[in-house]
Each structure stands twice: as C-alpha cells, then as structure tokens.
Design a protein around this motif. Sequence first.
Motif, short mmCIF file in Angstrom:
data_model
loop_
_atom_site.label_atom_id
_atom_site.label_comp_id
_atom_site.label_asym_id
_atom_site.label_seq_id
_atom_site.Cartn_x
_atom_site.Cartn_y
_atom_site.Cartn_z
N LYS A 509 0.85 -1.19 0.00
CA LYS A 509 0.00 0.00 0.00
C LYS A 509 0.88 1.24 0.00
O LYS A 509 2.06 1.18 0.37
N ASN A 510 0.30 2.32 -0.41
CA ASN A 510 1.05 3.58 -0.44
C ASN A 510 1.54 3.91 0.97
O ASN A 510 0.76 3.94 1.92
N ILE A 538 12.08 4.32 -9.60
CA ILE A 538 12.24 4.46 -8.15
C ILE A 538 13.18 5.63 -7.91
O ILE A 538 14.31 5.67 -8.43
N ASP A 539 12.65 6.59 -7.17
CA ASP A 539 13.39 7.83 -6.88
C ASP A 539 13.85 8.49 -8.17
O ASP A 539 14.97 9.03 -8.27
N GLY A 540 13.00 8.43 -9.19
CA GLY A 540 13.28 9.10 -10.45
C GLY A 540 14.15 8.33 -11.43
O GLY A 540 14.35 8.77 -12.56
N GLY A 565 15.40 2.43 3.55
CA GLY A 565 14.91 3.79 3.74
C GLY A 565 13.64 4.06 2.95
O GLY A 565 13.00 3.15 2.42
N LYS A 566 13.30 5.32 2.84
CA LYS A 566 12.06 5.75 2.20
C LYS A 566 12.31 6.01 0.71
O LYS A 566 13.31 6.62 0.33
N HIS A 567 11.37 5.54 -0.12
CA HIS A 567 11.53 5.67 -1.58
C HIS A 567 10.19 6.02 -2.23
O HIS A 567 9.11 5.79 -1.67
N SER A 568 10.31 6.56 -3.44
CA SER A 568 9.11 6.83 -4.26
C SER A 568 9.12 5.89 -5.47
O SER A 568 10.17 5.56 -6.01
N ALA A 583 0.82 6.26 -11.99
CA ALA A 583 0.49 5.98 -10.59
C ALA A 583 1.75 6.17 -9.75
O ALA A 583 2.83 5.70 -10.13
N GLU A 584 1.61 6.85 -8.62
CA GLU A 584 2.76 7.14 -7.77
C GLU A 584 2.51 6.62 -6.35
O GLU A 584 1.40 6.74 -5.82
N PHE A 585 3.56 6.04 -5.79
CA PHE A 585 3.47 5.45 -4.45
C PHE A 585 4.73 5.81 -3.67
O PHE A 585 5.77 6.17 -4.24
N GLU A 586 4.62 5.66 -2.36
CA GLU A 586 5.80 5.73 -1.50
C GLU A 586 5.88 4.43 -0.71
O GLU A 586 4.86 3.82 -0.39
#
Length: 589
Positions: A509-510, A538-540, A565-568, A583-586
């Motif tokens: 989930k996001n 991932i992270d651009g 760690g945290k990623h997009s 679609a974008e998630f973290e």
Amino acid sequence: MNICKSELKLIIFFIFIFALNSISAQEYPKDYFRSPVKIPIYLSGSFSELRTNHFHSGIDIKTNGQQGLKIVAVADGYVSRIRVSPYGFGNALYINHPNGFTSVYAHLSKFSDDIESFVKKNQYHKKKYAIQLYPSKNKFVFKKGELIGLSGNSGSSRGPHLHFEIRDTKSEWPINPLYFGLKITDEIKPEIRRIKLYPVNESFVVKVTYYGKNSTYSKFYHDEFVLRLSKSNGNYILRGVKNISVNGAFKLGIETYDKMNNSYSTLGVYNILLKVNDENIFEEKFNTFSFANSRYINAHIDYAEKVHKKKKIQRLFLLPNNKLPFYETINNNGEIITEFGKENQINIFVKDFSGNMSVLKFKISGEELKSNTKNLNDESYRKIFSVKEANYFYDDEINLFAFPNTFYDDLKFKYRPKEGNSNTYSKLHIIHKNDVPVHKRYILKIKTQNLPEKYKDKAYIAVKYGKNSFSYLGGKLENGWIETKVREFGTFCVVVDSVDAVIKALNFKNGSYVSSKKELKLKIYDKQSGISSYNGYIDGKWVLMEYDAKYNLLKHKFDSRTSSGKHSLKVVVKDNCGNKKVAEFEFVR
C-alpha cells in the motif's frame, strides 16, 4: 543461356523439394543429445500438434506441475540467442551445437546466474524488459548436462512446463525432437474420433443406411458431412452405419488425437495414411517444417469446423494454397472416385511416433443417385477472389486490397454493411465470413462517421465480437479514412479509446513498509486498445519491471539498487492509442 520465368520457377521448385527431402530423409544422431531434464519425460504437447494458427514447434515436457526444475544443456555448445518476452516463449535460451543443430529451452523462470546477470545488465542499458540478445560464441559455453536455467511458466505458457526444441541451425527449421533418441514411454494407440466427406463437384450425393432400433433407415447428403466412429476388435468402424453409397467423387478429412502413458494430455499424431483398394492415396508425416509456413495449418485443417464446433479435422487433400512439407504421398489430391456397382475399400492408418497404430476400415460403393436440385447460382456474393491474383473491393465507405496468395482457395467474396451504434464511428462492415481463414494480412480502409475532433488520434479499426465487444487492430487516420492491415474476416468498424489503463498495487500500500518483501507486484490492464508500454521509476531512476501479460502482472524485484529507507515509485503505462496512466506510491524498505 536465357531461362524463361516458368523454367526458373520450375528450377526453384525442384531445388526446394530436393532440400526438403534431404532434411526429412536425414539420419539423426540418436545418442548425441541427453534429456534436458533429470526426471522421466512425460509430454503435455507433441511436435506439430495442431495449435491456434500454427503447428507446435517442439515438445512440451511436464515438470511435475511446478516451477524451478533444473534444466540442463542437452549437449556441448554455446548460447547463440537469449530472448525475454511477456508473450510467446517467455524466457528462452538457444544453444548451438557443433553437429549443426540448435536446442531451444522456453518458458524458463530463471536463467543460470551468469546469463541472468548479463540479461539484467542489458535490460537496464536499453531500459526494456522485453529483449533479444545474441552473445558472442565464447560468452556462454556449456558442457553436456550443465545447468542452464530453471523451468517455469513465463510467456504464453498455460502452466509450468519446459518447451523443448531441436532445430537445424542453418535453416532454423524445427525437427521432431523424438528423432534424436529421447526416451518416452508410449504404449497407447491414437484415437480416431470422426471423419468428414467433402464433395468434389455438384453431382455429389451420398446415401448412408443406418441401423435403427427395429430396422434400418437411410439419409441422403448433398454437401460435406461428418460421420462418427466406434471401436470394434481393436480397430475403428463407422458408428451405426450399415453401408454407404456415393454418386460422384469425394475427399476425406479426419479428426484424430494421440495419448501417452502417465499423461492426461491430448497430443498430436505422427503419421496418417489413406489407402483405397490397397493403393496409397494420401500420406502425411509430421517431421519438420518452416516457421514461415506454420500458418498454413489453417489450410491443413477444416477451419470452419474449428470455428463453429471446436473440432480439428485434418484434410486428407490439399487446398490450392497449401505449402506445407508434411505430405509424402498425394495421389490425385486425395480424390476418391466411385464407379457405379463397384465397391471401394477405405483404410486409414494413424500412427504415433512410438509406432502404436489405429486403423479405420469401411467400404463405399458407387451408386447412381439423383443429385439435389440445389440453387447453384449464389447471387449474394460481390465478386470472385482468386488465390493466385491480387484482389480488391472498393465501396463508398470501405476499401480492401489483398496481395496474391492471401487466401487458401478461391472464394465468392461477400460483403454487407450495417448501421453502427453509439460505440462506433463508422458503419459495421461485415466482410465475408469469419469461418474462412486468411493467410496474409490484407489492407483495409474504413471511412469514419461523426468522429469528433478530440478523438481523431484515439480512433482505430476493431473487429467486433458478440454484442458489444471489440478487439484492437490499429490504424492510421487520413482524410477521414482509417487504414490498417487485417488477417481475418469478420465484422469491422471504427471505435475510440480515450480511457487510461488501470494500475493497482497488489502486495503493498502507499506508504507501507516492504522490508520483508522481495518484490513489488502491481496489476495493469487496458480493456480497449491494449497496453503498448510500461515503465517503472524508483526515486526518479528507471527500474526493471517484469511483465506477465497472461496475468496482467507487473513486478519489480529488489536488488542492491534500492537501499534501505524511504523511496518513491512511479509507474507509467501507455495503451495503443497513446493514453497515459501514471500511478505514484511511496514505500519504506
């Protein structure tokens, strides 16, 4: 020396036949190749088995219903080709061997570690999941029995198995792998289910006398028809038939399958021989073929029977445009001529590769029967389409052009327009009949109706199935007409796709923590024109997304490129009409 065109064609034909006979008559090595698996071989698919629009080019080896079985090189050689695709063979390896043959291993779940690393490096370099690679001869060299990968279910596979082939390296023609001494256990005879009689001319009449409950009764047939079979004393006979009388000449078709020990699968047969009064009339043997000719399966089988009744009846005669190499005897193109008062003994022998044989025996006598007063002047067709010539049909709202040898037989071309509905931007164009096969793509142009300006780059030609279901065929709009290439007959129209594809996260989930997961899974699909591209970031930065089209599954397997760690995550999916869904998630790893 001057050679005319007809002489040149004849020379080319004999060169082709000589080459073909050389291939089919070759003695193949029986001890050179080992099995690609370390378990007994049981088949779920046989060589030249009848598939949709093609012959099966190898054997399908069961892997105990599981993925991850070790697959080994069948002989010394080097990897000449690597293929990764969401369709067809999926993950596949091609190994060239010193004796002039190539072995093929398809639907793999994983390559050996060194090949896997090489593939992934190239996928990231090209920023593509689907890829074909041709390594140098010294890049990946294997010894007989060495691990090359693991079995799987990739591509268009319908269940875990190994698709295995042996090809002639120069011609790339697949050859029946069982020629090379692979051990299988098969003591089961082929099954013959039904035969079909085809008329040669309008005088064709058949009288079949059947056994009833208390007495016999007769039926008359003036067109092609099917007879079912029964077993008797180990052979096959016509079910419930006392005798058959025929006025005129006819040809035959047969529906037959094979089985083998310890397998529930329905397989293809190896050899079919038709004899009339001890004379060989028609024989086919499934040993090798060219991929370029595989679509001629639609001339080999009765295509209409497949469309309407899901039956695969093999013709024991040739349509005019059938270039398959399987036919070893063709006497009068399989035509059986009856003479009044004379009886013909018909025997059909069907064998599998292990030599198990089934025989169908029946008699047909010639009799003077009155033909049906049919209306032979069918005026519903628009024109005659010839196999050997280019054919065209032009109307106010539709254009069609077909090159020579697009069809398998001459046909009385039919066309009928019909008003469209709220979902279409043209008339419905009913082009001939969907039970008539098409070999080559023909050019189809359809005039649009009431197409809004905003949809001009979203319109395409589709074939209509059922009430309101459309399948994308593509096309380019120019001056109010859309043009594309089509390989079937049916009902065609112009429709529009302005709706984005769908992207759904499956195992996360996001904003969720995914440190315990090895991969991220998403579902992607497009109900209209279909998916044309998919990319993940991932992270651009672009990351590899593996696509399994049959399950609409997109997944990213974590590696060292994604740290803790945290990623997009951004996923971009485009359809064939250019609609783009993002679609974008973290997530936290």
